[in-house]
Design a protein around this motif. Structure first.
Motif, PDB file in Angstrom:
ATOM      1  N   GLU A 232       0.877  -1.165   0.000  1.00 37.98           N
ATOM      2  CA  GLU A 232       0.000   0.000   0.000  1.00 37.98           C
ATOM      3  C   GLU A 232       0.913   1.213   0.000  1.00 37.98           C
ATOM      4  O   GLU A 232       1.701   1.413   0.934  1.00 37.98           O
ATOM      5  CB  GLU A 232      -0.917  -0.005   1.236  1.00 37.98           C
ATOM      6  CG  GLU A 232      -1.934   1.109   1.239  1.00 37.98           C
ATOM      7  CD  GLU A 232      -2.965   1.037   0.101  1.00 37.98           C
ATOM      8  OE1 GLU A 232      -3.331  -0.090  -0.321  1.00 37.98           O
ATOM      9  OE2 GLU A 232      -3.403   2.106  -0.356  1.00 37.98           O
ATOM     10  N   GLY A 255      -1.768  -0.965  -3.866  1.00 42.28           N
ATOM     11  CA  GLY A 255      -2.793   0.072  -3.693  1.00 42.28           C
ATOM     12  C   GLY A 255      -2.095   1.419  -3.759  1.00 42.28           C
ATOM     13  O   GLY A 255      -1.010   1.587  -3.189  1.00 42.28           O
ATOM     14  N   GLY A 468      -7.920   2.088  -5.601  1.00 35.25           N
ATOM     15  CA  GLY A 468      -8.089   1.452  -4.297  1.00 35.25           C
ATOM     16  C   GLY A 468      -8.670   2.482  -3.340  1.00 35.25           C
ATOM     17  O   GLY A 468      -8.633   3.689  -3.616  1.00 35.25           O
ATOM     18  N   ARG A 469      -9.224   2.008  -2.242  1.00 41.94           N
ATOM     19  CA  ARG A 469      -9.857   2.916  -1.282  1.00 41.94           C
ATOM     20  C   ARG A 469      -9.423   2.583   0.135  1.00 41.94           C
ATOM     21  O   ARG A 469      -9.264   1.410   0.486  1.00 41.94           O
ATOM     22  CB  ARG A 469     -11.392   2.798  -1.366  1.00 41.94           C
ATOM     23  CG  ARG A 469     -11.989   3.363  -2.664  1.00 41.94           C
ATOM     24  CD  ARG A 469     -11.787   4.880  -2.744  1.00 41.94           C
ATOM     25  NE  ARG A 469     -12.288   5.465  -3.993  1.00 41.94           N
ATOM     26  CZ  ARG A 469     -11.562   5.633  -5.100  1.00 41.94           C
ATOM     27  NH1 ARG A 469     -10.301   5.251  -5.150  1.00 41.94           N
ATOM     28  NH2 ARG A 469     -12.092   6.207  -6.170  1.00 41.94           N
ATOM     29  N   GLU A 474     -14.981  -0.419   2.320  1.00 41.76           N
ATOM     30  CA  GLU A 474     -14.105  -0.549   1.135  1.00 41.76           C
ATOM     31  C   GLU A 474     -12.644  -0.611   1.563  1.00 41.76           C
ATOM     32  O   GLU A 474     -11.844  -1.331   0.965  1.00 41.76           O
ATOM     33  CB  GLU A 474     -14.298   0.635   0.180  1.00 41.76           C
ATOM     34  CG  GLU A 474     -15.608   0.648  -0.586  1.00 41.76           C
ATOM     35  CD  GLU A 474     -16.751   1.316   0.175  1.00 41.76           C
ATOM     36  OE1 GLU A 474     -16.569   1.617   1.380  1.00 41.76           O
ATOM     37  OE2 GLU A 474     -17.819   1.526  -0.422  1.00 41.76           O
ATOM     38  N   GLY A 475     -12.309   0.144   2.592  1.00 44.12           N
ATOM     39  CA  GLY A 475     -10.923   0.171   3.066  1.00 44.12           C
ATOM     40  C   GLY A 475     -10.510  -1.174   3.649  1.00 44.12           C
ATOM     41  O   GLY A 475      -9.353  -1.586   3.533  1.00 44.12           O
ATOM     42  N   GLU A 478      -9.974  -3.753   0.867  1.00 46.87           N
ATOM     43  CA  GLU A 478      -8.706  -3.491   0.177  1.00 46.87           C
ATOM     44  C   GLU A 478      -7.610  -4.452   0.661  1.00 46.87           C
ATOM     45  O   GLU A 478      -6.665  -4.740  -0.046  1.00 46.87           O
ATOM     46  CB  GLU A 478      -8.303  -2.046   0.509  1.00 46.87           C
ATOM     47  CG  GLU A 478      -7.295  -1.413  -0.396  1.00 46.87           C
ATOM     48  CD  GLU A 478      -7.795  -1.189  -1.808  1.00 46.87           C
ATOM     49  OE1 GLU A 478      -8.990  -0.966  -2.023  1.00 46.87           O
ATOM     50  OE2 GLU A 478      -6.960  -1.273  -2.715  1.00 46.87           O
TER      51      GLU A 478
END
Ligand code: NAD
Length: 491
Positions: A232, A255, A468-469, A474-475, A478
């Motif tokens: 990330e 991400g 990506g979030r 949603e997080g 991911e």
């Protein structure tokens, strides 16, 4: 007289936290970290090296089976304990944030609470991450979906909001059952060091979160490491391209939360006073060094001049100065190099036709001379094809451009490569939704300037601002992979 320098005794010393080992010196480059308010060295220490990344990944891999197997309620409790610590530590975190990147006291004091909110929100999900069943086509079968962590997630954050970015990633990634190797950024290392110290103190098992402080070499070693299941990355598009090229070799998912050039659309029917005040936030927030700052003000022509005059009058009340002083709203920019880059962009913006409403390219002297201080600069009449309209400045600079119609406003707002934020100011309900629905941006706020960006909503970019979030369910998704299981029920 220069502004006061930070007290080095208050700064954390945990350069590496790997498994249960806490080390003050790494085996990598020597860092002489500078405080942007005075350009004095805060501390000198040796950062981590790629070999330290190997050790950190080993520790994370060793911790993963037990962390994955830990029931959600226990993970939740650890995250809540960390949230309580972050809140209790808020006032001690503030000077660390100020020292590392010149954050101003007015916001630095809030960052512990912000981190606590993220761990509470995601901790609340940790025991509710259910799968689902699917009514399948065809013969008698039982089909279900499970969510699986990636294993070890590598986290790379930028200097402009290290603890903000780190908590935005760690909270969902941990809730989802991943272990972490995080790199504290060399330009602003201290708040991430302190965060990982607090994670230990909260009782997370050793190896669940590992810290390697370092520069690009450490980041690159994380991206290419076969033991890391996902990266990330929060930072610039330039670095993101290098990371994607490297990740292509190992087909590693990445991400990306990248930069922005977010538009503020001010329609004639807006509450002008409020829209002008909020319009300045793009220059004030993080001293203009925030990814999602509204830095392009698009203003309907019929109110254009009065709006610009209002900005000018309000800008006169914005205090640029000592980050430790409670009234300061804009502090220094991160480095001399960054200051010179911003000066160049202001100059080129003026050459392209920008009218200086306030500020300018000259750095501040007097008490400010020792640090990297620029005035708040507002450039009006900025052409849509100019660099300062299209490119992230990352300094206290606002570009103002008029528009004549809703269609033109939308086209201008969407007319850059970025797609992170957009702010729409209008009192017309239909227009608010109509325009919001056409913004090619991951975060749209109507009559707001950032306050809606809380842990419960998804945040991220479109186009060159990333994909990506983080935030919301949603997080969490991911940091989960999907497994579908089909069971034949035929006898
Ligand atoms: P940067 O890309 O220069 O650095 C980000 C991080 O990447 C640092 O920790 C750096 O050490 C590391 N890095 C550098 N080279 C690397 C490599 N080859 N491999 C792996 N890692 C490497 O960005 P920055 O200047 O630190 O941060 C500013 C940028 O971050 C701005 O563009 C800003 O808009 C963006 N940002 C985005 C968000 C978001 O949520 N969208 C949040 C904050 C900042």
């Amino acid at each position: 007289m220069a502004f006061q320098a930070p007290n080095a005794d208050l700064l954390p010393r945990s350069t590496l936290i790997i498994g249960d080992s806490v080390e003050e010196q790494g085996s990598g480059d020597l860092l002489a970290h500078l405080y942007p308010g005075t350009n004095e060295v805060t501390r000198e220490f040796r950062m981590g090296a790629p070999s330290d990344v190997d050790r950190a990944v080993e520790a994370a891999q060793a911790a993963f089976p037990a962390w994955r197997a830990m029931t959600g309620d226990k993970r939740r409790n650890l995250m809540f304990a960390l949230a309580a610590l972050l809140e209790a530590e808020s006032m001690n975190l503030a000077p660390i944030l100020i020292a590392e990147n010149g954050s101003v006291a007015m916001t630095a004091g809030y960052m512990g609470f912000d981190g606590a909110n993220k761990f509470r929100y995601c901790g609340g999900w940790a025991d509710k991450l259910e799968g689902r069943t699917v009514p399948t086509w065809g013969g008698p079968a039982h089909d279900y979906v499970q969510y699986e962590p990636y294993g070890v997630v590598g986290v790379i954050v930028p200097w402009n909001g290290p603890i903000f970015a780190a908590t935005m990633v760690l909270a969902p990634a941990l809730a989802a059952g991943n272990c972490i190797v995080i790199k504290a950024p060399d330009l602003a290392p201290y708040s991430v060091m302190r965060l990982v110290e607090l994670i230990r103190q909260a009782g997370f098992p050793p190896g669940v979160v590992n810290l390697v402080t370092g520069g690009a070499d450490v980041g690159a070693a994380m991206v290419s490491h076969p033991g890391i299941g996902k990266i990330e990355f929060i930072g610039s598009g330039t670095t993101a391209k290098k990371i994607l090229a490297s990740a292509a070799e190992s087909l590693k998912p990445v991400g990306l939360e990248l930069g922005g050039k977010s538009a503020v659309l001010v329609f004639a029917d807006a509450n002008l006073q409020d829209a002008a005040k909020r319009g300045l936030s793009g220059a004030v927030s993080a001293s203009g060094q925030g990814c999602v700052n509204g830095t392009r003000l698009l203003v309907e022509r019929s109110i254009y001049e009065p709006y610009v005059e209002m900005l000018k009058a309000m800008a006169g009340h914005i205090v640029v100065g000592d980050p430790f002083a409670k009234e300061t709203m804009i502090g220094p920019v991160i480095s001399e190099a960054s200051l010179a880059r911003i000066q160049g962009m202001i100059q080129r913006g003026v050459e392209a036709g920008g009218r200086v409403v306030c500020g300018g390219a000259e750095r501040l002297g007097g008490d400010h001379a020792g640090g990297n201080f620029l005035p708040l600069t507002v450039l009006a009449d900025v052409p849509a094809d100019s660099e300062v309209f299209r490119t992230e400045v990352f300094g206290p600079v606002l570009a103002v451009t008029p528009f004549d119609s809703e269609e033109e406003a939308i086209a201008l707002a969407n007319g850059t490569d970025y797609g992170l934020g957009a702010y729409v100011h209008t009192q017309n309900l239909a227009r608010a939704h109509r325009v919001a629905g056409q913004m090619m941006a991951g975060m749209v706020q109507v009559n707001g300037s950032g306050e809606g960006m809380t842990p419960c909503v998804p945040f991220g970019g479109m186009k060159h601002s990333g994909h990506g979030r983080l935030g919301g369910i949603e997080g969490i998704r991911e940091f989960q992979q999907v497994r579908n299981v089909w069971v034949n029920l035929q006898g």
